[in-house]
Write an enzyme that holds these catalytic residues in place. Structure first.
Site, PDB file in Angstrom:
ATOM      1  N   ASP A  53       0.812  -1.216   0.000  1.00 54.58           N
ATOM      2  CA  ASP A  53       0.000   0.000   0.000  1.00 54.58           C
ATOM      3  C   ASP A  53       0.846   1.267   0.000  1.00 54.58           C
ATOM      4  O   ASP A  53       0.541   2.233  -0.714  1.00 54.58           O
ATOM      5  CB  ASP A  53      -0.932   0.013   1.213  1.00 54.58           C
ATOM      6  CG  ASP A  53      -2.242  -0.700   0.934  1.00 54.58           C
ATOM      7  OD1 ASP A  53      -2.312  -1.458  -0.041  1.00 54.58           O
ATOM      8  OD2 ASP A  53      -3.199  -0.499   1.708  1.00 54.58           O
ATOM      9  N   ASN A  95      -5.592  -2.065  -4.516  1.00 53.74           N
ATOM     10  CA  ASN A  95      -6.749  -2.044  -3.617  1.00 53.74           C
ATOM     11  C   ASN A  95      -6.461  -1.167  -2.404  1.00 53.74           C
ATOM     12  O   ASN A  95      -6.907  -1.453  -1.297  1.00 53.74           O
ATOM     13  CB  ASN A  95      -7.110  -3.464  -3.155  1.00 53.74           C
ATOM     14  CG  ASN A  95      -8.461  -3.513  -2.444  1.00 53.74           C
ATOM     15  OD1 ASN A  95      -9.277  -2.601  -2.570  1.00 53.74           O
ATOM     16  ND2 ASN A  95      -8.693  -4.564  -1.689  1.00 53.74           N
ATOM     17  N   GLY A  97      -7.366   1.798  -0.589  1.00 53.84           N
ATOM     18  CA  GLY A  97      -8.326   2.874  -0.383  1.00 53.84           C
ATOM     19  C   GLY A  97      -7.687   4.096   0.237  1.00 53.84           C
ATOM     20  O   GLY A  97      -8.049   5.236  -0.094  1.00 53.84           O
ATOM     21  N   ARG A 125     -15.371   0.422  -3.966  1.00 55.30           N
ATOM     22  CA  ARG A 125     -15.199   1.188  -2.730  1.00 55.30           C
ATOM     23  C   ARG A 125     -15.498   2.669  -3.003  1.00 55.30           C
ATOM     24  O   ARG A 125     -14.758   3.345  -3.707  1.00 55.30           O
ATOM     25  CB  ARG A 125     -13.781   0.987  -2.176  1.00 55.30           C
ATOM     26  CG  ARG A 125     -13.478  -0.480  -1.910  1.00 55.30           C
ATOM     27  CD  ARG A 125     -12.094  -0.717  -1.391  1.00 55.30           C
ATOM     28  NE  ARG A 125     -11.923  -0.180  -0.033  1.00 55.30           N
ATOM     29  CZ  ARG A 125     -10.769  -0.254   0.636  1.00 55.30           C
ATOM     30  NH1 ARG A 125      -9.705  -0.826   0.079  1.00 55.30           N
ATOM     31  NH2 ARG A 125     -10.689   0.248   1.852  1.00 55.30           N
ATOM     32  N   SER A 171     -15.570   6.933   6.151  1.00 55.99           N
ATOM     33  CA  SER A 171     -14.115   6.877   6.294  1.00 55.99           C
ATOM     34  C   SER A 171     -13.585   8.207   6.800  1.00 55.99           C
ATOM     35  O   SER A 171     -13.885   9.264   6.225  1.00 55.99           O
ATOM     36  CB  SER A 171     -13.452   6.543   4.948  1.00 55.99           C
ATOM     37  OG  SER A 171     -12.049   6.663   5.055  1.00 55.99           O
ATOM     38  N   ASP A 315     -10.332  -1.677  12.164  1.00 58.19           N
ATOM     39  CA  ASP A 315      -9.385  -2.645  11.612  1.00 58.19           C
ATOM     40  C   ASP A 315      -9.092  -3.776  12.592  1.00 58.19           C
ATOM     41  O   ASP A 315      -8.559  -4.825  12.205  1.00 58.19           O
ATOM     42  CB  ASP A 315      -8.076  -1.955  11.225  1.00 58.19           C
ATOM     43  CG  ASP A 315      -8.216  -1.132   9.961  1.00 58.19           C
ATOM     44  OD1 ASP A 315      -9.209  -1.312   9.230  1.00 58.19           O
ATOM     45  OD2 ASP A 315      -7.330  -0.289   9.691  1.00 58.19           O
ATOM     46  N   GLU A 343     -11.189  -3.641   2.455  1.00 57.24           N
ATOM     47  CA  GLU A 343     -10.589  -4.510   1.441  1.00 57.24           C
ATOM     48  C   GLU A 343     -11.490  -5.685   1.103  1.00 57.24           C
ATOM     49  O   GLU A 343     -11.453  -6.220  -0.004  1.00 57.24           O
ATOM     50  CB  GLU A 343      -9.220  -5.008   1.922  1.00 57.24           C
ATOM     51  CG  GLU A 343      -8.108  -3.981   1.844  1.00 57.24           C
ATOM     52  CD  GLU A 343      -8.048  -3.051   3.036  1.00 57.24           C
ATOM     53  OE1 GLU A 343      -7.002  -2.407   3.217  1.00 57.24           O
ATOM     54  OE2 GLU A 343      -9.048  -2.934   3.794  1.00 57.24           O
ATOM     55  N   HIS A 386      -5.561  -8.517   3.869  1.00 54.12           N
ATOM     56  CA  HIS A 386      -4.420  -8.745   4.752  1.00 54.12           C
ATOM     57  C   HIS A 386      -4.844  -8.978   6.200  1.00 54.12           C
ATOM     58  O   HIS A 386      -4.264  -9.818   6.896  1.00 54.12           O
ATOM     59  CB  HIS A 386      -3.445  -7.573   4.661  1.00 54.12           C
ATOM     60  CG  HIS A 386      -4.031  -6.226   4.954  1.00 54.12           C
ATOM     61  ND1 HIS A 386      -3.382  -5.273   5.707  1.00 54.12           N
ATOM     62  CD2 HIS A 386      -5.210  -5.639   4.600  1.00 54.12           C
ATOM     63  CE1 HIS A 386      -4.118  -4.187   5.800  1.00 54.12           C
ATOM     64  NE2 HIS A 386      -5.239  -4.388   5.130  1.00 54.12           N
ATOM     65  N   ARG A 387      -5.852  -8.260   6.669  1.00 51.03           N
ATOM     66  CA  ARG A 387      -6.231  -8.380   8.079  1.00 51.03           C
ATOM     67  C   ARG A 387      -6.947  -9.712   8.351  1.00 51.03           C
ATOM     68  O   ARG A 387      -6.826 -10.271   9.439  1.00 51.03           O
ATOM     69  CB  ARG A 387      -7.068  -7.185   8.508  1.00 51.03           C
ATOM     70  CG  ARG A 387      -6.338  -5.866   8.249  1.00 51.03           C
ATOM     71  CD  ARG A 387      -6.523  -4.849   9.331  1.00 51.03           C
ATOM     72  NE  ARG A 387      -5.767  -3.638   9.032  1.00 51.03           N
ATOM     73  CZ  ARG A 387      -4.494  -3.440   9.338  1.00 51.03           C
ATOM     74  NH1 ARG A 387      -3.805  -4.397   9.949  1.00 51.03           N
ATOM     75  NH2 ARG A 387      -3.881  -2.312   9.029  1.00 51.03           N
ATOM     76  N   LYS A 412       0.313  -6.411   1.875  1.00 53.13           N
ATOM     77  CA  LYS A 412      -0.322  -5.097   1.804  1.00 53.13           C
ATOM     78  C   LYS A 412       0.127  -4.191   2.939  1.00 53.13           C
ATOM     79  O   LYS A 412       0.283  -2.984   2.745  1.00 53.13           O
ATOM     80  CB  LYS A 412      -1.845  -5.277   1.834  1.00 53.13           C
ATOM     81  CG  LYS A 412      -2.653  -3.992   1.707  1.00 53.13           C
ATOM     82  CD  LYS A 412      -4.136  -4.310   1.691  1.00 53.13           C
ATOM     83  CE  LYS A 412      -4.989  -3.064   1.645  1.00 53.13           C
ATOM     84  NZ  LYS A 412      -4.932  -2.355   0.360  1.00 53.13           N
TER      85      LYS A 412
END
Length: 433
Positions: A53, A95, A97, A125, A171, A315, A343, A386-387, A412
């Site tokens: 990212d 990806n 954001g 998104r 966001s 997150d 994501e 990733h999370r 990421k």
């Protein structure tokens, strides 16, 4: 990479014990790059996160004419000759954001037409509220695909003075983007925002970093900031602190395994909202102790159930969801509807994968109710998120037969995750032998 090559089997471990060095903060690295690009002299960023990212943001800045020299965890950023170099080809943001939202504000202070695009998921998104916030300041955003999502075209003759209202309920990055860009407008800008703001601690990080590098702003109302402009931003040197989001997986792993894990370099004075995950773990029975280098988490014999509003640290929801699956009672996670435009749709993803393992999960529009424990291991789908990959790797430490499909998604934000986890497991086995 084919699916079999991108699958990780997770070893079970009775008790994790050891130390983990975590990389620089992703959110701070992104903001440092944007602020350095707005500066009028060379800047240096130390301990920057080198991940997919942040590389996307850096590469996009190069496309705009900013000089980027990246060596290890150190980045030298040289100002662009003019703002900004126009390209007929869109900036491809994969990806990310964060990259999209912060770069839209950055592009708005230039002159010209700028195109943004990304992966299939990024095209789902939305950034409509950010486009709406930029419009009163003279910026026109035209969406070229479906809805208010990329691909998009941004046309600007520089950010005008004036007043704007930001809806950051989806966001906080919409608000952070406008605040940083406003410092380079053609005159002062009054930035107002609506309540609620998703993940407001990230706005606090933005404002703190702006002040640290010498930018001025004045909070004139509870939900309004006046930004003098245009401001000349001198060169600066900024050190990125350790990433609490990356550390959280090892905090959770210690919680699940009755472990004793130190993560560093971290400070109790951090402004990162995800550090508050430690408070949730403390409520569940973990021992939390700050030391000179970082924070030590010791897991309890039994995890207590929690009922928690996670709006300030969304997150952390996949990680908390995994921990909740081992609590001594049902847990609820609320006020995180905006997780559906991350994501992946993280509420759906967490619910689906926990249910795959036999955990009872009820899914609500803005949260989850989780009642464990897991009944079996299985192959976990990461949804290229990733999370999800890192959170369910933690679960695998307790559930035999757990494998992670799409393991490379960790690149990421934490490319060294699998090495760090393996090293910690090996440390633990030596300690426990």
């Amino acid at each position: 990479m084919n699916e079999s090559a991108d699958t990780r089997a997770i070893p079970c471990v009775s008790r994790l014990r050891g130390e983990v060095a975590v990389p620089g903060s992703k959110s701070v690295t992104h903001r440092a790059l944007i602020l350095a690009a707005l500066a009028h002299e060379e800047c240096v960023i130390e301990n920057a996160l080198d991940a997919e990212d942040t590389r996307v943001t850096a590469q996009s800045l190069r496309r705009l004419g900013v000089g980027i020299h990246w060596q290890g965890s150190r980045i030298c950023v040289r100002p662009a000759p003019h703002r900004w170099v126009f390209s007929p080809e869109p900036m491809f943001l994969n990806n990310s954001g964060t990259s999209l939202r912060l770069l839209m504000g950055l592009a708005a202070v230039g002159r010209g037409t700028f195109l943004f695009d990304g992966s299939a998921r990024l095209r789902q998104r939305p950034v409509g509220p950010l486009a709406d916030a930029l419009k009163p300041l003279g910026v026109n955003v035209r969406f070229l695909g479906h809805g208010s999502c990329p691909p998009l075209e941004l046309q600007t003759n520089g950010l005008l003075a004036g007043e704007t209202l930001v809806d950051a309920s989806e966001s906080s990055q919409y608000l952070s983007s406008v605040l940083m860009a406003a410092t380079q407008a053609q005159g002062p800008v009054l930035v107002r925002w609506k309540d609620p703001v998703a993940s407001f601690p990230y706005v606090t990080i933005t404002l703190s970093m702006m002040a640290e590098v010498g930018l001025e702003f004045f909070q004139v109302e509870p939900r309004a900031i006046r930004v003098p402009a245009p401001q000349r931003l001198s060169g600066f040197r900024l050190e990125v602190e350790g990433d609490c989001s990356s550390a959280s997986y090892f905090w959770a792993a210690s919680a699940l395994t009755h472990g004793d894990v130190l993560t560093y370099p971290l400070s109790p004075s951090t402004l990162q909202g995800d550090c508050r995950f430690l408070d949730v773990l403390r409520t569940m029975g973990c021992s939390i102790r700050w030391e000179d280098r970082g924070v030590r988490v010791r897991g309890p014999d039994r995890l207590q159930p929690v009922h928690v509003d996670m709006n300030a640290m969304p997150d952390m929801v996949p990680t908390l969801g995994v921990v909740c699956a081992f609590a001594d009672g049902p847990c609820t996670i609320t006020n995180v509807a905006h997780l559906r435009i991350k994501e992946s749709d993280r509420l759906h993803a967490v619910a689906t994968e926990l249910q795959r393992l036999g955990v009872s999960v009820e899914q609500y529009p803005d949260g989850l109710r989780i009642q464990g424990p897991p009944q079996r291991g299985d192959a976990i789908t990461t949804y290229n998120d990733h999370r999800m990959a890192m959170a369910f790797a933690v679960l695998g430490l307790r559930v035999p037969g757990t494998t992670i499909r799409g393991a490379s998604a960790v690149a990421k934000s934490f490319p060294g995750f699998w090495t760090a986890l393996n090293d910690l497991v090996q440390q633990s086995r030596k300690e426990n032998a």
